[in-house]
Write a protein that holds these residues in place. Structure first.
Motif, PDB file in Angstrom:
ATOM      1  N   LYS A 227       0.817  -1.212   0.000  1.00 47.32           N
ATOM      2  CA  LYS A 227       0.000   0.000   0.000  1.00 47.32           C
ATOM      3  C   LYS A 227       0.852   1.265   0.000  1.00 47.32           C
ATOM      4  CE  LYS A 227      -3.568   0.754   2.415  1.00 47.32           C
ATOM      5  NZ  LYS A 227      -4.485   0.964   3.567  1.00 47.32           N
ATOM      6  N   HIS A 228       2.004   1.234   0.680  1.00 45.88           N
ATOM      7  CA  HIS A 228       2.802   2.450   0.838  1.00 45.88           C
ATOM      8  C   HIS A 228       4.236   2.059   1.168  1.00 45.88           C
ATOM      9  CE1 HIS A 228       4.505   5.939   3.003  1.00 45.88           C
ATOM     10  NE2 HIS A 228       3.709   6.666   2.247  1.00 45.88           N
ATOM     11  N   VAL A 229       5.173   2.833   0.638  1.00 45.96           N
ATOM     12  CA  VAL A 229       6.579   2.598   0.949  1.00 45.96           C
ATOM     13  C   VAL A 229       7.327   3.923   0.885  1.00 45.96           C
ATOM     14  CG1 VAL A 229       7.136   2.044  -1.469  1.00 45.96           C
ATOM     15  CG2 VAL A 229       8.642   1.231   0.373  1.00 45.96           C
ATOM     16  N   ALA A 230       8.261   4.129   1.813  1.00 48.39           N
ATOM     17  CA  ALA A 230       9.193   5.256   1.771  1.00 48.39           C
ATOM     18  C   ALA A 230      10.495   4.739   1.186  1.00 48.39           C
ATOM     19  CB  ALA A 230       9.417   5.831   3.162  1.00 48.39           C
ATOM     20  N   MET A 231      11.107   5.524   0.288  1.00 49.53           N
ATOM     21  CA  MET A 231      12.253   5.037  -0.485  1.00 49.53           C
ATOM     22  C   MET A 231      13.441   5.984  -0.363  1.00 49.53           C
ATOM     23  SD  MET A 231      10.111   4.242  -3.984  1.00 49.53           S
ATOM     24  CE  MET A 231       9.318   5.861  -3.940  1.00 49.53           C
ATOM     25  N   VAL A 232      14.631   5.422  -0.337  1.00 48.15           N
ATOM     26  CA  VAL A 232      15.867   6.188  -0.438  1.00 48.15           C
ATOM     27  C   VAL A 232      16.694   5.611  -1.589  1.00 48.15           C
ATOM     28  CG1 VAL A 232      15.943   6.841   1.997  1.00 48.15           C
ATOM     29  CG2 VAL A 232      16.988   4.696   1.271  1.00 48.15           C
ATOM     30  N   ARG A 233      17.579   6.431  -2.133  1.00 46.29           N
ATOM     31  CA  ARG A 233      18.473   6.013  -3.224  1.00 46.29           C
ATOM     32  C   ARG A 233      17.711   5.271  -4.328  1.00 46.29           C
ATOM     33  NH1 ARG A 233      22.380   2.970  -0.008  1.00 46.29           N
ATOM     34  NH2 ARG A 233      22.501   1.649  -1.854  1.00 46.29           N
ATOM     35  N   THR A 234      16.526   5.774  -4.636  1.00 45.72           N
ATOM     36  CA  THR A 234      15.701   5.154  -5.669  1.00 45.72           C
ATOM     37  C   THR A 234      15.263   6.215  -6.667  1.00 45.72           C
ATOM     38  OG1 THR A 234      14.898   3.428  -4.169  1.00 45.72           O
ATOM     39  CG2 THR A 234      13.569   3.878  -6.117  1.00 45.72           C
ATOM     40  N   LYS A 235      15.357   5.874  -7.936  1.00 43.83           N
ATOM     41  CA  LYS A 235      14.926   6.760  -9.013  1.00 43.83           C
ATOM     42  C   LYS A 235      13.781   6.101  -9.752  1.00 43.83           C
ATOM     43  CE  LYS A 235      17.368   6.758 -12.794  1.00 43.83           C
ATOM     44  NZ  LYS A 235      18.457   6.986 -13.777  1.00 43.83           N
ATOM     45  N   LEU A 236      12.738   6.877 -10.036  1.00 49.33           N
ATOM     46  CA  LEU A 236      11.619   6.398 -10.840  1.00 49.33           C
ATOM     47  C   LEU A 236      11.674   7.072 -12.206  1.00 49.33           C
ATOM     48  CD1 LEU A 236       8.599   6.495  -8.365  1.00 49.33           C
ATOM     49  CD2 LEU A 236       9.916   4.504  -9.069  1.00 49.33           C
ATOM     50  N   THR A 237      11.539   6.290 -13.245  1.00 48.68           N
ATOM     51  CA  THR A 237      11.441   6.820 -14.607  1.00 48.68           C
ATOM     52  C   THR A 237      10.024   6.587 -15.091  1.00 48.68           C
ATOM     53  OG1 THR A 237      13.772   6.324 -15.036  1.00 48.68           O
ATOM     54  CG2 THR A 237      12.368   6.734 -16.943  1.00 48.68           C
ATOM     55  N   VAL A 238       9.326   7.685 -15.417  1.00 46.89           N
ATOM     56  CA  VAL A 238       7.914   7.625 -15.790  1.00 46.89           C
ATOM     57  C   VAL A 238       7.773   8.000 -17.264  1.00 46.89           C
ATOM     58  CG1 VAL A 238       5.612   8.518 -15.306  1.00 46.89           C
ATOM     59  CG2 VAL A 238       7.241   8.217 -13.438  1.00 46.89           C
ATOM     60  N   ARG A 239       6.949   7.267 -17.989  1.00 48.39           N
ATOM     61  CA  ARG A 239       6.736   7.489 -19.419  1.00 48.39           C
ATOM     62  C   ARG A 239       5.299   7.933 -19.656  1.00 48.39           C
ATOM     63  NH1 ARG A 239       7.537   2.894 -20.567  1.00 48.39           N
ATOM     64  NH2 ARG A 239       5.449   2.131 -21.051  1.00 48.39           N
ATOM     65  N   ASP A 240       5.120   9.034 -20.425  1.00 49.18           N
ATOM     66  CA  ASP A 240       3.777   9.482 -20.724  1.00 49.18           C
ATOM     67  C   ASP A 240       3.255   8.800 -21.986  1.00 49.18           C
ATOM     68  OD1 ASP A 240       4.883  10.761 -22.911  1.00 49.18           O
ATOM     69  OD2 ASP A 240       4.801  12.760 -22.028  1.00 49.18           O
ATOM     70  N   GLN A 241       2.025   9.123 -22.384  1.00 54.50           N
ATOM     71  CA  GLN A 241       1.394   8.444 -23.522  1.00 54.50           C
ATOM     72  C   GLN A 241       2.113   8.727 -24.840  1.00 54.50           C
ATOM     73  OE1 GLN A 241      -2.723   9.597 -23.419  1.00 54.50           O
ATOM     74  NE2 GLN A 241      -3.218   8.187 -21.736  1.00 54.50           N
ATOM     75  N   ALA A 242       2.834   9.844 -24.901  1.00 54.18           N
ATOM     76  CA  ALA A 242       3.577  10.173 -26.122  1.00 54.18           C
ATOM     77  C   ALA A 242       4.949   9.509 -26.153  1.00 54.18           C
ATOM     78  CB  ALA A 242       3.740  11.688 -26.234  1.00 54.18           C
ATOM     79  N   GLY A 243       5.279   8.768 -25.101  1.00 52.35           N
ATOM     80  CA  GLY A 243       6.574   8.097 -25.048  1.00 52.35           C
ATOM     81  C   GLY A 243       7.671   8.914 -24.410  1.00 52.35           C
ATOM     82  N   ASN A 244       7.365  10.123 -23.943  1.00 54.81           N
ATOM     83  CA  ASN A 244       8.371  10.944 -23.284  1.00 54.81           C
ATOM     84  C   ASN A 244       8.621  10.429 -21.873  1.00 54.81           C
ATOM     85  OD1 ASN A 244       8.481  12.829 -25.490  1.00 54.81           O
ATOM     86  ND2 ASN A 244       6.502  13.621 -24.779  1.00 54.81           N
ATOM     87  N   GLU A 245       9.868  10.471 -21.449  1.00 57.94           N
ATOM     88  CA  GLU A 245      10.235   9.953 -20.130  1.00 57.94           C
ATOM     89  C   GLU A 245      10.676  11.089 -19.204  1.00 57.94           C
ATOM     90  OE1 GLU A 245      13.125   6.866 -20.507  1.00 57.94           O
ATOM     91  OE2 GLU A 245      11.605   5.359 -21.032  1.00 57.94           O
ATOM     92  N   GLN A 246      10.374  10.903 -17.927  1.00 57.82           N
ATOM     93  CA  GLN A 246      10.776  11.863 -16.907  1.00 57.82           C
ATOM     94  C   GLN A 246      11.286  11.097 -15.696  1.00 57.82           C
ATOM     95  OE1 GLN A 246       7.678  14.439 -15.507  1.00 57.82           O
ATOM     96  NE2 GLN A 246       9.006  15.525 -14.096  1.00 57.82           N
TER      97      GLN A 246
END
Length: 325
Positions: A227-246
Motif C-alpha cells: 500500500k505504501h513505501v518510503a524510499m531512499v536512493r531510488t529513481k523512478l522513470t515515468v513514461r507518458d502516452q507520447a513516449g516521453n520519459e521523466q
C-alpha cells in the motif's frame, strides 16, 4: 486523610485529586497500600516516587463513567495478555476493562536518567505476535478491544527480523497488524530492497521517529499487497502516452546536522486502485502515475549506489519536477 469512592472500592488519596468538569473522578494518587482489583488481577498503584526515574503525577486515571483508564504500578507486576505474560509498570484499559496497551517500563528521562539507563532495566523477552514469536526489548504492546494484537513498539536501537509480504525485513520502531492477524505495516531498520509495481525500490525512512509502532512507512493491505513505501536512493522513470520519459528522484534539503551540506529526503509511493501516487517530499504536491487496465504502470524503479543519487540529479534536466501522467 481524604478518601474517594470508585467502582474499585473506597480508598485514601493524597493531595492530588483531579475531576471532570461535572464532578466525576478523573485522576488521583492513592494512599500507600491501595489495591485495585480488576478482571486481570489485583494491582498496587504507585503511591510514591522512589527515585529520579519515577514519574510524578496521578497513577490512577478513570473514564468519565468511572471505568479504569490507566494504572501506573508501584512495582513491575505480571499481567496476562494475548501475547503472553508481561511484567508491566503501566497498563491502559478500554472502557469495558479489556487491556488496551501494556508498558513494561514507565520511567521518565532527564539529565539524571537517560534512555539508555531506562533500557538497561529491561531484559529482552518473547512476545507472541499474530505472525510469529518476537524476542526483544519492547516499549509497549497494544491490543484491540477484542484482545487481538494491534501493534508492538520496540525500544530505540532494537531491530528484529520479520517475514513480510515483501520478503524478510529488519524492523525497527515497531510493527502493526490487521484485525485478522495479517501484517499491516513495519518500519524498516535498514535500507531494504522491496518489490513494487514499478520494480525493486530501497525501502527506508531515515526520518521515521514513530512514538509507537501503530503506523509505519512500509504498509500492506489485508491480502498482502503493498500500500505504501518510503524510499531512499531510488529513481523512478515515468513514461507518458507520447513516449516521453521523466525521472523522479527524492527532493534535497539542507542537512539536519547543520553542517551546510545537503541530503535527500525519503520519497514515498502509495499504491492505489489503478495508480501510483508519488511524493518527492512531504512539502511537495503528489505525482500521479496512472496504470493500464492490466495493472501495469508506465514507471520503472532503479536503486542507485550511495553516490549515484546526486550524480543522477546532476544529469537530469527536470530533477523530478511534480507532474501527473
Amino acid at each position: 486523610m481524604k478518601t474517594v469512592t470508585t467502582r474499585f472500592g473506597t480508598f485514601g488519596v493524597q493531595d492530588m485529586v483531579e475531576c471532570y468538569p461535572y464532578g466525576a473522578l478523573r485522576a488521583v494518587i492513592p494512599a500507600k497500600g491501595t489495591v485495585i482489583t480488576t478482571g486481570h488481577g489485583a494491582f498496587i498503584p504507585r503511591s510514591e516516587a522512589t527515585d529520579e526515574r519515577t514519574k510524578t503525577g496521578a497513577s490512577l486515571e478513570f473514564y468519565p463513567d468511572g471505568a479504569l483508564r490507566s494504572i501506573i504500578l508501584q512495582n513491575r507486576t505480571p499481567i496476562a495478555t494475548p501475547a503472553g505474560e508481561v511484567l508491566a509498570e503501566q497498563i491502559l484499559f478500554y472502557p469495558d476493562g479489556a487491556v488496551k496497551r501494556v508498558f513494561p517500563l514507565c520511567g521518565r528521562t532527564s539529565a539524571y536518567w537517560s534512555q539508555e539507563d531506562e533500557a538497561g532495566l529491561l531484559m529482552p523477552f518473547a512476545v507472541a505476535t499474530p505472525l510469529c514469536g518476537v524476542t526483544a526489548k519492547f516499549l509497549s504492546l497494544a491490543f484491540d478491544d477484542r484482545g487481538r494484537m494491534r501493534s508492538f513498539t520496540l525500544f530505540p536501537g532494537q531491530i528484529v527480523d520479520m517475514d513480510t509480504p515483501a520478503g524478510p525485513v529488519p524492523v525497527r520502531i515497531g510493527a502493526a497488524f490487521h484485525p485478522d492477524g495479517a501484517l499491516r505495516s513495519v518500519e524498516p531498520g535498514r535500507p531494504t530492497p522491496v518489490p513494487t509495481p514499478a520494480g525493486m525500490v530501497l525501502a527506508f525512512d531515515p526520518d521515521a521517529t514513530g512514538i509507537t509502532g501503530d503506523v509505519n512507512s512500509l504498509e500492506f493491505d489485508p491480502s498482502g499487497r503493498l500500500k505504501h513505501v518510503a524510499m531512499v536512493r531510488t529513481k523512478l522513470t515515468v513514461r507518458d502516452q507520447a513516449g516521453n520519459e521523466q525521472e523522479i528522484m527524492p527532493a534535497i534539503r539542507e542537512s539536519l546536522c547543520g553542517n551546510s551540506e545537503t541530503e535527500p529526503v525519503a520519497m514515498t509511493m502509495a499504491v492505489e486502485a489503478g495508480r501510483l501516487v508519488v511524493r518527492r517530499s512531504p512539502k511537495e504536491p503528489a505525482i500521479t502515475v496512472v496504470g493500464a487496465q492490466s495493472g501495469d504502470f508506465p514507471a520503472r524503479a532503479a536503486i542507485l549506489p550511495p553516490a549515484g543519487l546526486f550524480a543522477a540529479m546532476q544529469q537530469s534536466a527536470c530533477h523530478g519536477a511534480p507532474v501527473s501522467f
